[in-house]
Write a protein that holds these residues in place. Structure first.
Motif, mmCIF file in Angstrom:
data_model
loop_
_atom_site.group_PDB
_atom_site.id
_atom_site.type_symbol
_atom_site.label_atom_id
_atom_site.label_comp_id
_atom_site.label_asym_id
_atom_site.label_seq_id
_atom_site.Cartn_x
_atom_site.Cartn_y
_atom_site.Cartn_z
ATOM 1 N N VAL A 26 40.225 48.734 45.685
ATOM 2 C CA VAL A 26 39.140 48.561 44.727
ATOM 3 C C VAL A 26 39.454 47.323 43.889
ATOM 4 O O VAL A 26 40.474 47.275 43.212
ATOM 5 C CB VAL A 26 39.004 49.799 43.810
ATOM 6 N N THR A 27 38.583 46.320 43.978
ATOM 7 C CA THR A 27 38.764 45.091 43.205
ATOM 8 C C THR A 27 37.811 45.107 42.029
ATOM 9 O O THR A 27 36.603 45.319 42.193
ATOM 10 C CB THR A 27 38.533 43.846 44.084
ATOM 11 N N CYS A 28 38.377 44.901 40.843
ATOM 12 C CA CYS A 28 37.608 44.962 39.602
ATOM 13 C C CYS A 28 37.674 43.632 38.866
ATOM 14 O O CYS A 28 38.713 42.966 38.876
ATOM 15 C CB CYS A 28 38.161 46.040 38.679
ATOM 16 N N LYS A 29 36.567 43.288 38.227
ATOM 17 C CA LYS A 29 36.564 42.184 37.269
ATOM 18 C C LYS A 29 36.965 42.791 35.934
ATOM 19 O O LYS A 29 36.354 43.749 35.486
ATOM 20 C CB LYS A 29 35.179 41.551 37.174
ATOM 21 N N ASP A 31 37.963 42.079 31.869
ATOM 22 C CA ASP A 31 37.962 41.192 30.714
ATOM 23 C C ASP A 31 39.001 41.739 29.742
ATOM 24 O O ASP A 31 38.807 42.768 29.118
ATOM 25 C CB ASP A 31 36.580 41.160 30.066
ATOM 26 N N ASP A 32 40.129 41.050 29.666
ATOM 27 C CA ASP A 32 41.246 41.486 28.841
ATOM 28 C C ASP A 32 41.392 40.517 27.672
ATOM 29 O O ASP A 32 42.002 39.466 27.802
ATOM 30 C CB ASP A 32 42.521 41.538 29.679
ATOM 31 N N ASP A 33 40.782 40.865 26.530
ATOM 32 C CA ASP A 33 40.807 40.015 25.339
ATOM 33 C C ASP A 33 40.333 38.597 25.643
ATOM 34 O O ASP A 33 40.969 37.616 25.261
ATOM 35 C CB ASP A 33 42.207 39.987 24.721
ATOM 36 N N GLY A 34 39.223 38.478 26.359
ATOM 37 C CA GLY A 34 38.637 37.179 26.674
ATOM 38 C C GLY A 34 39.197 36.520 27.925
ATOM 39 O O GLY A 34 38.668 35.526 28.392
ATOM 40 N N LEU A 35 40.260 37.061 28.490
ATOM 41 C CA LEU A 35 40.844 36.544 29.715
ATOM 42 C C LEU A 35 40.236 37.303 30.884
ATOM 43 O O LEU A 35 40.363 38.525 30.973
ATOM 44 C CB LEU A 35 42.369 36.728 29.687
ATOM 45 N N LYS A 36 39.536 36.590 31.760
ATOM 46 C CA LYS A 36 38.855 37.237 32.878
ATOM 47 C C LYS A 36 39.764 37.207 34.107
ATOM 48 O O LYS A 36 40.228 36.157 34.513
ATOM 49 C CB LYS A 36 37.534 36.558 33.162
ATOM 50 N N LEU A 37 39.995 38.383 34.658
ATOM 51 C CA LEU A 37 40.906 38.547 35.792
ATOM 52 C C LEU A 37 40.253 39.382 36.880
ATOM 53 O O LEU A 37 39.323 40.142 36.620
ATOM 54 C CB LEU A 37 42.176 39.277 35.349
ATOM 55 N N LEU A 38 40.766 39.231 38.081
ATOM 56 C CA LEU A 38 40.463 40.158 39.160
ATOM 57 C C LEU A 38 41.699 41.002 39.375
ATOM 58 O O LEU A 38 42.804 40.466 39.516
ATOM 59 C CB LEU A 38 40.125 39.420 40.457
ATOM 60 N N ARG A 39 41.527 42.302 39.399
ATOM 61 C CA ARG A 39 42.643 43.200 39.665
ATOM 62 C C ARG A 39 42.239 44.127 40.794
ATOM 63 O O ARG A 39 41.138 44.678 40.787
ATOM 64 C CB ARG A 39 43.000 44.010 38.430
ATOM 65 N N SER A 40 43.137 44.295 41.729
ATOM 66 C CA SER A 40 42.880 45.194 42.853
ATOM 67 C C SER A 40 43.814 46.382 42.768
ATOM 68 O O SER A 40 45.003 46.239 42.463
ATOM 69 C CB SER A 40 43.083 44.462 44.182
ATOM 70 N N PHE A 41 43.256 47.550 43.022
ATOM 71 C CA PHE A 41 43.990 48.804 42.981
ATOM 72 C C PHE A 41 43.926 49.435 44.362
ATOM 73 O O PHE A 41 42.891 49.382 45.023
ATOM 74 C CB PHE A 41 43.361 49.765 41.964
ATOM 75 N N CYS A 42 45.001 50.023 44.790
ATOM 76 C CA CYS A 42 45.057 50.681 46.085
ATOM 77 C C CYS A 42 45.244 52.177 45.859
ATOM 78 O O CYS A 42 46.120 52.591 45.104
ATOM 79 C CB CYS A 42 46.218 50.102 46.894
#
Length: 135
Positions: A26-29, A31-42
């Motif tokens: 599962v890949t999520c966008k 927003d961590d305190d204005g820092l935009k990241l993609l994080r993938s969870f298995c």
């Protein structure tokens, strides 16, 4: 499984899937305190996937891939999940039903027929045209 990320860096982790069960990535966008990241969870358990699909502030599910064991003893088959439903069969057991580019299927393709006639299906995820770039 998350690690601190430096701004602008990409981190990849390799892992071996030793349990011959379906896995979801599962890949999520995020927003961590204005820092935009993609994080993938298995995850491999239905209830873990259900928890990841719950709406949380600052996190939007961008995509889901399902990895299933190949028919042979080696390898995996990947497919993109388009929709995810939660259904209850007549005995009250919860089942997760996914639809990929090949049609509606459960993780093993063999749900109890009572689930297909069950009421109370709820849509948990539907793929959108989401820009998956982090920034």
């Amino acid at each position: 499984m998350l690690s601190a990320l430096d701004l602008g860096s990409l981190h990849y982790r390799g892992m071996e899937l030793s349990v011959r069960l379906p896995w979801y990535i599962v890949t999520c966008k995020v927003d961590d305190d204005g820092l935009k990241l993609l994080r993938s969870f298995c995850c491999s358990r239905d209830f873990d996937l259900i928890e990841l699909l719950k709406t949380q502030q600052g996190r939007v599910v961008a995509s889901i891939q399902r990895l299933t064991p190949a028919p042979s003893d080696y390898g995996w088959v990947a497919s993109t999940v388009m929709r995810v439903w939660q259904a209850r069969d007549v005995s009250g057991d919860v089942a997760l039903v996914t639809e990929d580019e090949h049609g509606v299927d459960s993780w093993d393709g063999a749900l109890n027929k009572s689930v297909w006639n069950a009421e109370g299906w709820s849509l948990l995820f539907e793929a959108q045209s989401v820009n998956v770039e982090a920034g």
